[in-house]
Design an enzyme around this catalytic site. Structure first.
Site, short mmCIF file in Angstrom:
data_model
loop_
_atom_site.label_atom_id
_atom_site.label_comp_id
_atom_site.label_asym_id
_atom_site.label_seq_id
_atom_site.Cartn_x
_atom_site.Cartn_y
_atom_site.Cartn_z
N HIS A 17 55.26 44.69 32.77
CA HIS A 17 53.81 44.88 32.79
C HIS A 17 53.49 45.88 33.90
CE1 HIS A 17 49.60 44.37 33.18
NE2 HIS A 17 49.68 43.69 34.31
N CYS A 62 47.78 39.04 31.42
CA CYS A 62 48.70 40.20 31.35
C CYS A 62 50.06 39.82 30.78
CB CYS A 62 48.89 40.80 32.74
SG CYS A 62 47.33 41.28 33.48
N ASN A 91 46.29 49.60 34.57
CA ASN A 91 46.70 48.25 34.16
C ASN A 91 45.92 47.87 32.90
OD1 ASN A 91 47.00 45.49 33.84
ND2 ASN A 91 46.80 45.01 36.02
O1 UT7 Z 1 47.90 42.55 36.30
C1 UT7 Z 1 47.96 41.31 36.88
C2 UT7 Z 1 48.61 41.33 38.18
N1 UT7 Z 1 47.93 42.22 39.09
C3 UT7 Z 1 48.60 42.70 40.11
O2 UT7 Z 1 49.78 42.44 40.20
C4 UT7 Z 1 47.89 43.51 41.14
C5 UT7 Z 1 48.46 43.19 42.48
N2 UT7 Z 1 47.79 43.81 43.63
C6 UT7 Z 1 47.82 45.15 43.86
O3 UT7 Z 1 48.30 45.92 43.05
C7 UT7 Z 1 47.32 45.65 45.20
O4 UT7 Z 1 47.12 44.55 46.04
C8 UT7 Z 1 46.00 46.46 45.10
C9 UT7 Z 1 46.29 47.81 44.48
C10 UT7 Z 1 44.98 45.71 44.29
C11 UT7 Z 1 45.45 46.72 46.51
O5 UT7 Z 1 46.42 47.38 47.30
P1 UT7 Z 1 46.77 46.83 48.75
O6 UT7 Z 1 47.73 47.76 49.35
O7 UT7 Z 1 47.19 45.40 48.62
O8 UT7 Z 1 45.41 47.00 49.50
P2 UT7 Z 1 44.55 45.90 50.27
O9 UT7 Z 1 43.82 45.06 49.28
O10 UT7 Z 1 45.42 45.22 51.27
O11 UT7 Z 1 43.54 46.83 51.00
C12 UT7 Z 1 43.96 47.77 52.01
C13 UT7 Z 1 42.78 48.60 52.42
C14 UT7 Z 1 41.53 47.78 52.71
O12 UT7 Z 1 40.85 48.36 53.79
P3 UT7 Z 1 40.97 47.74 55.27
O13 UT7 Z 1 40.51 46.32 55.15
O14 UT7 Z 1 42.44 47.83 55.60
O15 UT7 Z 1 40.08 48.62 56.07
C15 UT7 Z 1 40.70 47.92 51.46
O16 UT7 Z 1 39.34 47.76 51.70
O17 UT7 Z 1 42.42 49.48 51.36
C16 UT7 Z 1 41.02 49.33 51.05
N3 UT7 Z 1 40.81 49.59 49.66
C17 UT7 Z 1 40.56 50.81 49.15
N4 UT7 Z 1 40.41 52.00 49.75
C18 UT7 Z 1 40.14 53.06 48.96
C19 UT7 Z 1 40.87 48.70 48.63
N5 UT7 Z 1 40.63 49.34 47.46
C20 UT7 Z 1 40.42 50.63 47.77
C21 UT7 Z 1 40.13 51.77 47.01
N6 UT7 Z 1 40.00 52.95 47.65
N7 UT7 Z 1 40.00 51.72 45.67
#
Ligand code: UT7
Length: 327
Positions: free
Chosen positions: A254, A114, A284
């Site tokens: 980004h 990225c 993204n």
């Molecule tokens: O481009 C290169 C760099 N990339 C980045 O910088 C991306 C960085 N990371 C992020 O943007 C975020 O971490 C994500 C958007 C990928 C995820 O968001 P988050 O708030 O960190 O969510 P999480 O991974 O901590 O998950 C929270 C909850 C989980 O459920 P439980 O375990 O709390 O029950 C996930 O299973 O959200 C759940 N979850 C979803 N729910 C509905 C994860 N993806 C989804 C989804 N829909 N698509």
């Protein structure tokens, strides 16, 4: 006055087909509400079979060349930032060179995920400061949809396809690229990876069975690293230019997550209107996100002469970097 790299033209190209969050609700266990609030994404563009990486890249290049008033045969160098090339060889840059008929241009790809566009821009800047007459085409282009496991809700909602391009040359003027800073930390590479399809793990039924052809991400960990790295590289750029946060007129980061952009803005003390945001439309798009944003800001008339622009990026590897410019 010393030579600076200036932008003669910008262009972008998005695939025809849009995939909305509502569409995704039908494929995986997710919701429009979750995606919007956790990422800021409303929709993304997805390339069809004919819309290859080099096709998107070439279309964005044509638009940038048009704006610049530069003919393809006048280009000296083509650099394409990408991690989703059409094929390992030839490079996307060579495919673009051929499609444009850029007969005298050198051409190569840069892979820095990225952050790739900022890496490519930094390389172009070095060439141009060496020879200010050079005309360089720098493209960021990705077809990430082909590297996504459409059954994995933690990644499939995040990414989109697209391309953006800039045409650059040198000028003895008090504007253009003022500083570039690049960084990496390979020790954290496993947090964001596509493990298979390279020479370490070539295509075999086992590798495909494991899903190693797809993007894997420890989202929460990557999020924390991204905020920290983006903030630190932004301060580094400010310091190098003798700027404070107030001197930044526009931050183009980004586009990975709207919460990252908001946090970064808060930490740098930038008001909302100084942070360029278009993640809701494209998701993204990795190396394409910054040149697409630059083109959008340019065509909207936001990029007025003298504007201080800070470009920052973070991605897999990890890689991160900044480019500060006076428009
Ligand atoms: O481009 C290169 C760099 N990339 C980045 O910088 C991306 C960085 N990371 C992020 O943007 C975020 O971490 C994500 C958007 C990928 C995820 O968001 P988050 O708030 O960190 O969510 P999480 O991974 O901590 O998950 C929270 C909850 C989980 O459920 P439980 O375990 O709390 O029950 C996930 O299973 O959200 C759940 N979850 C979803 N729910 C509905 C994860 N993806 C989804 C989804 N829909 N698509």
């Amino acid at each position: 006055m010393s030579i600076h790299t200036i932008v003669l033209g910008t262009g972008a190209y998005l695939p025809k087909s849009v995939l909305t969050n509502k569409d995704l609700e039908k494929c995986v266990n997710t919701s429009d509400e979750w995606i919007r609030t956790r990422t800021g994404i409303h929709q993304r563009y997805i390339a069809n079979e004919k819309e290859t990486n080099s096709y998107l890249a070439t279309q964005s290049a044509r638009r940038a060349l048009d704006m610049a008033g530069v003919q393809p045969q006048d280009l000296d160098l083509i650099i394409v930032a990408t991690m989703t090339p059409d094929m390992p060889m030839p490079s996307v840059a060579c495919l673009v060179q051929n499609a444009l008929g850029a007969k005298k241009a050198g051409a190569f790809d840069v892979q820095a995920t990225c952050s790739g566009f900022l890496y490519a821009l930094s390389i172009a800047d070095k060439f141009i400061r060496d020879n200010r007459r050079m005309k360089v085409l720098v493209i960021g282009s990705e077809v990430l949809s082909r590297r996504i496991n459409w059954e994995d809700r933690t990644t499939c909602v995040l990414f989109g396809d697209g391309a953006g391009a800039t045409v650059l040359t040198g000028a003895r003027e008090d504007r253009g690229i003022l500083s570039t800073h690049l960084h990496s930390d390979g020790s954290l590479g496993d947090l964001l990876t596509i493990r298979g399809l390279g020479t370490a793990h070539p295509v075999t039924p086992e590798i495909l069975e494991r899903g190693w052809q797809y993007i894997e991400m420890q989202g929460r960990e990557v999020f924390k690293c991204a905020v920290k790295a983006l903030e630190s590289v932004a301060w580094e750029a400010l310091e190098a230019n003798g700027w404070t946060g107030d001197d930044v007129d526009l931050l183009i980061s980004h586009q990975a997550n709207i919460r990252i952009l908001n946090l970064l803005g808060e930490r740098l003390g930038l008001p909302r209107e100084k942070i360029f945001i278009n993640i809701h439309k494209y998701g993204n798009t990795s190396a394409a996100s910054i040149p697409i944003a630059l083109d959008e800001a340019n065509r909207k008339g936001i990029l007025i002469p003298g504007l201080h622009i800070l470009l920052v990026a973070f991605g897999g590897g990890f890689t991160w970097g900044s480019v500060a410019m006076r428009w």
